[in-house]
Design an enzyme around this catalytic site. Structure first.
Site, PDB file in Angstrom:
ATOM      1  CB  CYS A 103      -0.872   0.069   1.203  1.00 10.42           C
ATOM      2  SG  CYS A 103      -0.209  -0.484   2.826  1.00 10.42           S
TER       3      CYS A 103
HETATM    4  N1  LIG Z   1      -3.868  -4.512   5.053  1.00  9.97           N
HETATM    5  C1  LIG Z   1      -3.391  -3.930   4.243  1.00  9.97           C
HETATM    6  O1  LIG Z   1      -3.776  -2.670   3.992  1.00  9.97           O
HETATM    7  C2  LIG Z   1      -2.690  -4.484   3.306  1.00  9.97           C
HETATM    8  C3  LIG Z   1      -2.254  -3.688   2.027  1.00  9.97           C
HETATM    9  C4  LIG Z   1      -1.391  -4.440   1.133  1.00  9.97           C
HETATM   10  C5  LIG Z   1      -0.951  -5.703   1.093  1.00  9.97           C
HETATM   11  N2  LIG Z   1      -1.191  -6.355   2.296  1.00  9.97           N
HETATM   12  C6  LIG Z   1      -0.716  -7.643   2.478  1.00  9.97           C
HETATM   13  O2  LIG Z   1      -1.708  -8.740   2.248  1.00  9.97           O
HETATM   14  C7  LIG Z   1      -1.300  -9.700   2.941  1.00  9.97           C
HETATM   15  C8  LIG Z   1      -2.829  -9.973   4.238  1.00  9.97           C
HETATM   16  O3  LIG Z   1      -2.741  -8.598   5.025  1.00  9.97           O
HETATM   17  P1  LIG Z   1      -3.898  -8.496   5.859  1.00  9.97           P
HETATM   18  O4  LIG Z   1      -3.885  -7.109   6.201  1.00  9.97           O
HETATM   19  O5  LIG Z   1      -5.349  -9.176   5.214  1.00  9.97           O
HETATM   20  O6  LIG Z   1      -3.591  -9.379   7.191  1.00  9.97           O
HETATM   21  P2  LIG Z   1      -4.673 -10.009   8.156  1.00  9.97           P
HETATM   22  O7  LIG Z   1      -6.134  -9.087   8.243  1.00  9.97           O
HETATM   23  O8  LIG Z   1      -3.829 -10.011   9.401  1.00  9.97           O
HETATM   24  O9  LIG Z   1      -5.331 -11.415   7.763  1.00  9.97           O
HETATM   25  C9  LIG Z   1      -4.005 -12.334   7.456  1.00  9.97           C
HETATM   26  C10 LIG Z   1      -4.698 -13.756   6.873  1.00  9.97           C
HETATM   27  O10 LIG Z   1      -3.851 -14.751   6.714  1.00  9.97           O
HETATM   28  C11 LIG Z   1      -4.134 -15.867   7.495  1.00  9.97           C
HETATM   29  N3  LIG Z   1      -2.908 -16.333   8.072  1.00  9.97           N
HETATM   30  C12 LIG Z   1      -2.179 -15.690   9.276  1.00  9.97           C
HETATM   31  N4  LIG Z   1      -1.189 -16.478   9.448  1.00  9.97           N
HETATM   32  C13 LIG Z   1      -1.262 -17.507   8.473  1.00  9.97           C
HETATM   33  C14 LIG Z   1      -0.373 -18.655   8.480  1.00  9.97           C
HETATM   34  N5  LIG Z   1       0.804 -18.890   9.227  1.00  9.97           N
HETATM   35  N6  LIG Z   1      -0.566 -19.479   7.462  1.00  9.97           N
HETATM   36  C15 LIG Z   1      -1.905 -19.463   6.970  1.00  9.97           C
HETATM   37  N7  LIG Z   1      -2.639 -18.390   6.935  1.00  9.97           N
HETATM   38  C16 LIG Z   1      -2.207 -17.495   7.746  1.00  9.97           C
HETATM   39  C17 LIG Z   1      -5.090 -15.742   8.443  1.00  9.97           C
HETATM   40  O11 LIG Z   1      -6.104 -16.645   8.239  1.00  9.97           O
HETATM   41  P3  LIG Z   1      -6.862 -17.089   9.783  1.00  9.97           P
HETATM   42  O12 LIG Z   1      -7.677 -16.141  10.028  1.00  9.97           O
HETATM   43  O13 LIG Z   1      -7.606 -18.289   9.146  1.00  9.97           O
HETATM   44  O14 LIG Z   1      -5.844 -17.654  10.464  1.00  9.97           O
HETATM   45  C18 LIG Z   1      -6.084 -14.215   7.695  1.00  9.97           C
HETATM   46  O15 LIG Z   1      -6.914 -14.579   6.682  1.00  9.97           O
HETATM   47  C19 LIG Z   1      -0.049  -9.519   3.773  1.00  9.97           C
HETATM   48  O16 LIG Z   1       0.750 -10.155   3.255  1.00  9.97           O
HETATM   49  C20 LIG Z   1      -0.026  -8.122   3.875  1.00  9.97           C
HETATM   50  O17 LIG Z   1       1.277  -7.586   3.839  1.00  9.97           O
HETATM   51  C21 LIG Z   1      -2.162  -5.837   3.244  1.00  9.97           C
END
Ligand SMILES: NC(=O)c1ccc[n+]([C@@H]2O[C@H](COP(=O)([O-])OP(=O)(O)OC[C@H]3O[C@@H](n4cnc5c(N)ncnc54)[C@H](OP(=O)(O)O)[C@@H]3O)[C@@H](O)[C@H]2O)c1
Length: 344
Positions: free
Chosen positions: A150
């Site tokens: 982002c």
């Molecule tokens: N948030 C943002 O603004 C944003 C922007 C750009 C990119 N990203 C990237 O997008 C990705 C997801 O981010 P997010 O913000 O959506 O994170 P999040 O809200 O913390 O969600 C993480 C997800 O990953 C799963 N997870 C966590 N640990 C895991 C593991 N060890 N093995 C398998 N699944 C696992 C969780 O599933 P369960 O709930 O089933 O455990 C959950 O669905 C990250 O790589 C982040 O850097 C995020």
């Protein structure tokens, strides 16, 4: 709405996080990508709508793995994605990954910035860095798209036109502010309401993981190949949004009019990245795939300041992923994507 004859089966891995559930929201009304699977670790078998009632009408339950989809959107933490993505590719699926696991071209940067040895350097080579504004020609052939972070999306869209046109010295400061959803759904002390509400602070001063990514993408636009980049992120008490304020010295002879012309040419035909005439607010982009860019020159002259704003979960994550997938399948780039923000 136009009817499309061919449909593509799509999946989201995992749908329980912020990026994943935003993908589910966007894909649930996409006219070509049919959302057939949403995975989870902890909620297998649970109806998606029982966890996320805002998606009423969606008839899907969380599954343990991807079985049917041809196109998979991966929204996992880096180290889970780095294991999962090669498996999905080996099964013949096309992948759009939201994590940083395949964004950096230099394998050694993962050791330094992410503290793991990257297990699939050959895949790093083939991954297309999915900033559609600059990768449109490579996306239709891509099997793996590594969606930008982002902060990097906001910073690169703000600075690329000026660097590419050699308007500025390659010595740049990116001062960026993010809402709390940028940190994901998992609660930590720093994102706890009573810690973050009515508070603003800088973080990552000794080096944030988005630095090598911004550096990689901007350095390739500098004629000398040398860039001095300072990137300081801040956390502000809002749910969504990024405001990036970028500073650089203008090269001798460069005027405000030249800057304006270069940015107008760069973004005139872009469906989502728009030039605006005043300093933009993060609220203008809320819920949409828009990125607003405002280049200006300081009143005493000599310095370029470019502001960019976006919704970190849409243009900064899920929306950009769908935008990339539209280009991968040679669909209209804005298909199924919100082009208007929510206000107020
Ligand atoms: N948030 C943002 O603004 C944003 C922007 C750009 C990119 N990203 C990237 O997008 C990705 C997801 O981010 P997010 O913000 O959506 O994170 P999040 O809200 O913390 O969600 C993480 C997800 O990953 C799963 N997870 C966590 N640990 C895991 C593991 N060890 N093995 C398998 N699944 C696992 C969780 O599933 P369960 O709930 O089933 O455990 C959950 O669905 C990250 O790589 C982040 O850097 C995020």
């Amino acid at each position: 709405m136009q009817e499309y004859e061919s449909h593509i089966r799509a999946a989201v891995v995992n749908g329980t996080g912020y990026g994943g559930i935003e993908l589910v929201r966007l894909l649930s009304h996409h006219p070509v990508f049919d959302l057939v699977e949403v995975t989870a670790r902890t909620e297998v078998g649970t109806a998606v709508t029982s966890l996320f009632p805002s998606l009423q009408g969606l008839d899907l339950s969380f599954s343990a793995s991807v079985e049917q989809a041809d196109l998979v959107f991966v929204a996992l933490p880096d180290q889970a994605a780095v294991e999962m993505v090669p498996e999905l590719l080996a099964e013949g699926r096309r992948v759009v990954d939201l994590s940083a696991a395949f964004r950096l071209k230099n394998q050694a940067l993962y050791t330094r910035w992410y503290q793991y040895e990257h297990p699939a350097p050959a895949i790093l080579e083939e991954a297309v860095y999915g900033l559609p504004e600059f990768a449109r020609d490579r996306l239709p052939e891509a099997h793996l798209v590594a969606c930008p972070g982002c902060y990097p999306t906001a910073a690169v869209l703000a600075l690329a036109p000026a660097l590419r046109a050699q308007l500025i010295e390659p010595d740049i400061i990116v001062d960026a502010k993010s809402g709390l959803s940028g940190a994901g759904r998992t609660l930590s002390t720093g994102t706890h309401y009573s810690e973050a509400n009515e508070d603003t602070s800088a973080y990552g001063l000794s080096g944030h993981r988005h630095w090598p990514e911004i550096n990689q993408e901007l350095t390739r636009l500098v004629d000398s190949g040398e860039l001095n980049l300072t990137f300081i992120p801040h956390l502000v008490p809002m749910t969504r949004g990024i405001l990036s304020t970028c500073y650089a010295s203008l090269r001798p002879g460069v005027t405000k009019e030249m800057v304006q012309q270069v940015y107008e040419e760069a973004y005139r035909t872009e469906p989502f990245t728009r030039l605006v005439a005043t300093a933009p607010h993060t609220k203008w982009t809320l819920g949409s795939n828009l990125c607003f860019v405002y280049p200006t020159v300081t009143h005493e002259g000599g310095r370029l300041v470019v502001l960019s704003v976006l919704d970190n979960l849409v243009k900064g994550a899920a929306g950009q992923a769908v935008q990339c997938a539209n280009v991968m399948y040679r669909l209209p780039e804005d298909l199924g994507l919100p082009t208007k923000g929510v206000y107020p």
